[in-house]
Design a protein around this motif. Structure first.
Motif, PDB file in Angstrom:
ATOM      1  N   ARG A 272       0.814  -1.216   0.000  1.00  0.00           N
ATOM      2  CA  ARG A 272       0.000   0.000   0.000  1.00  0.00           C
ATOM      3  C   ARG A 272       0.849   1.269   0.000  1.00  0.00           C
ATOM      4  O   ARG A 272       0.299   2.365  -0.109  1.00  0.00           O
ATOM      5  N   LYS A 273       2.185   1.101   0.125  1.00  0.00           N
ATOM      6  CA  LYS A 273       3.116   2.233   0.125  1.00  0.00           C
ATOM      7  C   LYS A 273       2.680   3.336   1.096  1.00  0.00           C
ATOM      8  O   LYS A 273       2.564   4.516   0.737  1.00  0.00           O
ATOM      9  N   ALA A 274       2.423   2.911   2.338  1.00  0.00           N
ATOM     10  CA  ALA A 274       1.929   3.842   3.355  1.00  0.00           C
ATOM     11  C   ALA A 274       2.925   4.959   3.641  1.00  0.00           C
ATOM     12  O   ALA A 274       2.536   6.061   4.061  1.00  0.00           O
ATOM     13  N   TYR A 275       4.224   4.692   3.435  1.00  0.00           N
ATOM     14  CA  TYR A 275       5.223   5.709   3.736  1.00  0.00           C
ATOM     15  C   TYR A 275       5.088   6.944   2.854  1.00  0.00           C
ATOM     16  O   TYR A 275       5.605   8.021   3.183  1.00  0.00           O
ATOM     17  N   LYS A 276       4.397   6.810   1.709  1.00  0.00           N
ATOM     18  CA  LYS A 276       4.192   7.966   0.845  1.00  0.00           C
ATOM     19  C   LYS A 276       3.021   8.818   1.309  1.00  0.00           C
ATOM     20  O   LYS A 276       3.075  10.051   1.264  1.00  0.00           O
ATOM     21  N   LYS A 277       1.960   8.160   1.750  1.00  0.00           N
ATOM     22  CA  LYS A 277       0.762   8.892   2.165  1.00  0.00           C
ATOM     23  C   LYS A 277       0.723   9.152   3.671  1.00  0.00           C
ATOM     24  O   LYS A 277       0.187  10.174   4.114  1.00  0.00           O
ATOM     25  N   GLU A 278       1.247   8.215   4.452  1.00  0.00           N
ATOM     26  CA  GLU A 278       1.173   8.305   5.919  1.00  0.00           C
ATOM     27  C   GLU A 278       2.579   8.175   6.495  1.00  0.00           C
ATOM     28  O   GLU A 278       2.908   7.217   7.187  1.00  0.00           O
TER      29      GLU A 278
END
Length: 691
Positions: A272-278
Motif C-alpha cells: 500500500r506504500k503507506a510511507y508515501k501517504k502516511e
C-alpha cells in the motif's frame, strides 16, 4: 444516526473513568525496586551537592542504560513546590502523559467527533491491563509513559505539522525519558530528508548532535553485545515481543499476534506504500520496531520471563494502535454512516465485544499480578520496621531488595521524603475499641486459619508477624477484619490493617476468602497462653468467628545472649560439601545497624555435642566472613542457634556500601569442616563510606 456517535462518546468516557479509577486504587506512596535509587537516593545526592554544575551533571547522569533526566526534573519540580516526594502523584503524572498521547493520535488520523466510533478502538487498545504492572513502579510510570507521549508528539509535530522548534523540545524530553528515545533522532532525520525539508533537517541535525554529545558523554554501555550466534534467538523472540499485546499467558499466542502484526506492516508499507501517504504513522511504527530489536538484543540473557514484562508489552500496544490507524485511513475513513449503516454498525459491535473481552481477560491476569506485587510491597514495608525474614529466606528474592539504595528510612523521614507513620498504618495492628459495637458469635459461613506467627525468637524485634486466611460471606471492598486475644477471661481486640481491596468484581460473594499479613506489637500481648479468633465488622455489629485457636506465648528469651564473634573466612580448601543437611532460617531482624539471625539446626547430619557452628557470608562483591552461632540456653529452643552482631563488626569486611551475601552453614565436627547451603541471602547497608 447521532445515537451511535453519542453512544461511542459515552462508552469512551465511562471506560476512561473506570480504567483510571481502577488503576489509581493502587497508586500508593511507596517505593519498589528502582524507585529507591531513581527518587530517594537521587534526592539525597542532589541536595548534598553545593555546586550548580555538579547538580546538573547529576540530573543527566546515567541510570543503568538510560539517562532519566525527564523523571528527575519532574521529581525536583514537584519537591520544590510541595516539599516532599509523593510516588502516588508521580504515577498519576505518568498516566496523564500516556492519556494525553491519544490527542496527538486523534489529530494525526484526523478523526472526527461526528464519527467518534472510529476513534473508540484506540482507547480500548491503549488503556489495557496487559501492561498494568507499570503503574506499580513510579519510575516506570514516569519513564515509559512520557516516552510514548514525546515519541508521538515529536514525530507528529515534526513530520505532519512541520514545526521547527516544538519537535526539538519534545526530542529533548523524549531522549531523556527512556533509552529508546535516541531512536527519534535518526527516524525523524529520515522523515525530514524524504520530505526534502533541508532547512529544518539542518536544524534537527545540529540539535541531535548536541543531544547525542550530552547523552553519550562518559557513557557506560551494558554488557550485551550483538553477536551472530544470537540471530536464531532473535528470530524466535522478536515476533513474541511484537505480539506482546496478548498480555500474560501463552507465548504462542503472542507469537501468532506478532507474526500477524509483521505481515500487516509489510502489507501497508510495501503493497500500500503507506510511507508515501502516511509518513508519520510509518515512522512511528519504525520507532517501535527498532525499539523491540534493541530490547531483543539487550535482554537476550534474561530468559523468556522478560518477554511479558509490562514495560515491553506497552510498545506492542502502540504497534497495534498504529496499525489500526493505518487501517482506518486506508479503508474505514471512506465509509459513510448513511450509505454504509450495516457495515458501520457491525464494526461498532465487533469493536465493543472484542475490545471488552480483551480487557476482561487482561483484567483477571492483572488482579493476580497485583496480588503478587502487593505482597512484595508489604514485605518491603515490614523490612523498614525490621522484619526481614521474607526478604532473606529465598535467594530468588534477591531482586526484591533495594540493592542499589543508599538510604535509611530514618534519613528519609527526617528529610521529609517519607512518612513512617503511613507505613505503620499499613502494616501494624492497633487496639480496637469494641464498646460501640454489638458483639455476637457467628459460626456459619465463617472460618479462618493462622498459617504462621513469626517474631518470638528475637527479643529486640518489637512485633509479631501474623499470617493467615479468612473465609466467609462479606462485601469485598468494604471488608474490615480484626483478631481477638482472650486470656483468663479478658479479651483484647486488634484491627487488621490494609486488606486487599481487589477481592472480587462483585459486592458480595459466598465462600470468598482473603489473606491477611500484619504486625502485632508485642507490648499488647498477655503474659500467658491465650485463645485467638477473628472478627469482622458489619454496620454496628462485631461478628466473632465461633472458631478459636490456642495462641501459645513462646517468648523464652535467653537472658545471657551476647554478641557473636565475626572473623574472616579462611581455610576454605578444607571444607566438605554437605548436601544432606537442611539448616532453616527461622527469623531475621535488623534495625539501626543491629542484626540478629536465628537458625533451626535440628535436622543436621555430621554433628555431635561438641560440634561448633558458624554462619558464612559470601558477598557478591567478593567479601567473605563468618560469624559464630550460639545455642539458645532455654528448654524450648533446643536445636535453635543465633548470631547477633552490630554493623561495626562486619564493616571492615565489606567492599561496598550496600552488599548482598549468600548464606552457608559451617559445622566443625572434631576438626572436619562440613558446609551446607541455605536458600537465603542477607543484605547489609551502611551510611558510612566503606573502603
Amino acid at each position: 444516526m447521532r445515537i451511535l456517535n453519542i453512544l461511542s462518546i459515552f462508552i469512551f468516557l465511562i471506560f476512561l473513568g473506570a480504567y483510571c479509577y481502577d488503576v489509581s486504587l493502587n497508586f500508593q506512596n511507596f517505593p519498589i525496586a528502582d524507585d529507591y535509587e531513581a527518587f530517594f537516593d537521587f534526592n539525597n545526592k542532589f541536595f548534598g551537592l553545593k555546586g550548580f554544575w555538579e547538580k546538573i551533571d547529576l540530573v543527566f547522569s546515567q541510570h543503568n542504560e538510560h539517562r532519566i533526566a525527564t523523571l528527575r526534573i519532574i521529581n525536583l519540580t514537584y519537591f520544590y513546590f510541595s516539599g516532599k516526594v509523593d510516588l502516588a502523584v508521580f504515577r498519576i503524572i505518568g498516566l496523564v502523559f500516556y492519556i494525553s498521547s491519544m490527542i496527538f493520535l486523534y489529530l494525526e488520523a484526523a478523526f472526527n467527533l461526528k464519527r467518534f466510533y472510529f476513534f473508540l478502538p484506540i482507547p480500548i487498545l491503549m488503556l489495557s491491563f496487559a501492561y498494568a504492572e507499570i503503574y506499580y513502579l513510579a519510575m516506570e510510570s514516569l519513564s515509559h509513559f512520557p516516552m510514548i507521549f514525546f515519541t508521538v508528539g515529536t514525530i507528529y509535530t515534526a513530520i505532519s505539522r512541520k514545526f521547527t522548534f516544538l519537535p526539538l523540545v519534545f526530542l529533548f524530553f523524549g531522549v531523556f525519558s527512556n533509552g529508546n528515545g535516541i531512536l527519534l533522532m535518526p527516524i525523524v532525520f529520515v522523515g525530514l530528508a524524504m520530505q526534502k525539508e533541508y532547512k529544518r533537517l539542518f536544524i534537527w541535525s545540529m540539535f541531535s548532535l548536541l543531544i547525542s554529545y550530552i547523552y553519550f558523554y562518559d557513557y557506560e554501555s551494558g554488557k550485551s553485545v550483538f553477536k551472530l550466534d544470537i540471530i536464531p534467538y532473535l528470530l524466535k523472540v522478536y515476533p513474541i515481543y511484537i505480539g506482546g499485546i496478548g498480555g500474560f499467558g501463552s507465548l504462542k499466542t503472542n507469537l501468532v499476534l506478532g507474526l500477524l502484526a509483521l505481515a500487516l506492516i509489510l502489507f501497508f508499507v510495501i503493497f500500500r506504500k503507506a510511507y508515501k501517504k502516511e509518513l508519520s504513522l510509518t515512522l512511528m511504527l519504525a520507532f517501535y520496531l527498532l525499539t523491540f530489536l534493541i530490547i531483543s538484543i539487550k535482554r537476550n540473557e534474561y530468559g523468556t520471563e522478560f518477554l511479558q514484562r509490562g514495560a515491553y508489552l506497552i510498545n506492542s500496544v502502540m504497534i497495534f494502535t498504529l496499525l489500526y490507524m493505518l487501517f482506518f485511513k486506508e479503508f474505514l475513513r471512506p465509509w459513510k454512516l448513511e450509505s454504509s449503516f450495516k457495515k458501520v454498525t457491525l464494526f461498532f459491535a465487533v469493536i465493543i465485544l472484542a475490545g471488552f473481552a480483551y480487557q476482561i481477560k487482561n483484567y483477571r491476569t492483572w488482579i493476580e499480578t497485583l496480588k503478587y506485587d502487593e505482597r512484595e510491597t508489604r514485605n518491603d514495608e515490614m523490612m523498614y520496621l525490621g522484619n526481614t525474614l521474607d526478604l532473606y529466606k529465598d535467594r530468588k528474592t534477591l531482586y526484591n531488595i533495594p540493592l542499589v539504595s543508599n538510604h535509611r528510612i530514618e534519613d528519609l523521614v527526617q528529610k521529609g521524603y517519607f512518612d513512617l507513620d503511613k507505613i505503620k498504618e499499613s502494616v501494624v495492628s492497633k487496639i480496637f475499641d469494641s464498646s460501640k459495637f454489638k458483639i455476637r458469635t457467628v459460626s456459619k459461613d465463617c472460618g479462618f486459619e493462622i498459617k504462621k506467627i513469626e517474631g518470638f525468637a528475637i527479643k529486640e524485634n518489637p512485633y509479631l508477624r501474623i499470617k493467615g486466611n479468612y473465609y466467609g460471606v462479606f462485601r469485598a471492598r468494604s471488608l474490615k477484619l480484626g483478631i481477638i486475644l482472650e486470656s483468663k477471661g479478658k479479651k483484647s481486640y486488634f484491627l487488621i490493617p490494609a486488606l486487599n481491596a481487589h477481592l472480587s468484581l462483585f459486592e458480595e460473594v459466598k465462600a470468598q476468602s482473603v489473606g491477611f499479613d500484619f504486625l502485632l506489637p508485642k507490648k499488647y500481648l498477655p503474659n500467658e497462653d491465650a485463645k485467638i479468633s477473628v472478627f469482622s465488622l458489619d454496620d454496628d455489629n462485631l461478628n466473632v468467628c465461633g472458631k478459636w485457636l490456642l495462641f501459645r506465648n513462646d517468648f523464652d528469651y535467653d537472658e545471657y545472649m551476647t554478641k557473636s564473634k565475626v572473623n574472616p573466612l579462611t581455610e576454605t580448601i578444607k571444607f566438605k560439601e554437605d548436601t544432606v543437611s537442611r539448616p532453616i532460617l527461622e527469623e531475621a531482624f535488623s534495625l539501626n545497624n543491629f542484626h540478629e539471625i536465628v537458625l533451626n539446626l535440628t535436622n543436621l547430619r555430621h554433628t555431635n555435642k561438641s560440634t561448633k557452628y558458624y554462619l558464612i557470608f559470601h558477598g557478591e562483591d567478593g567479601s567473605s566472613f563468618l560469624s559464630v552461632l550460639k545455642p539458645y540456653n532455654t528448654d524450648s529452643r533446643k536445636g535453635v542457634f543465633y548470631t547477633k552482631f552490630e554493623f561495626e563488626q562486619v564493616k571492615k569486611f565489606l567492599k561496598k556500601r550496600n552488599s548482598v551475601f549468600k548464606l552457608d552453614l559451617l559445622a566443625n565436627t572434631d576438626g572436619q569442616m562440613f558446609v551446607s547451603h541455605l536458600e537465603s541471602v542477607y543484605y547489609f547497608y551502611s551510611k558510612d563510606k566503606v573502603n
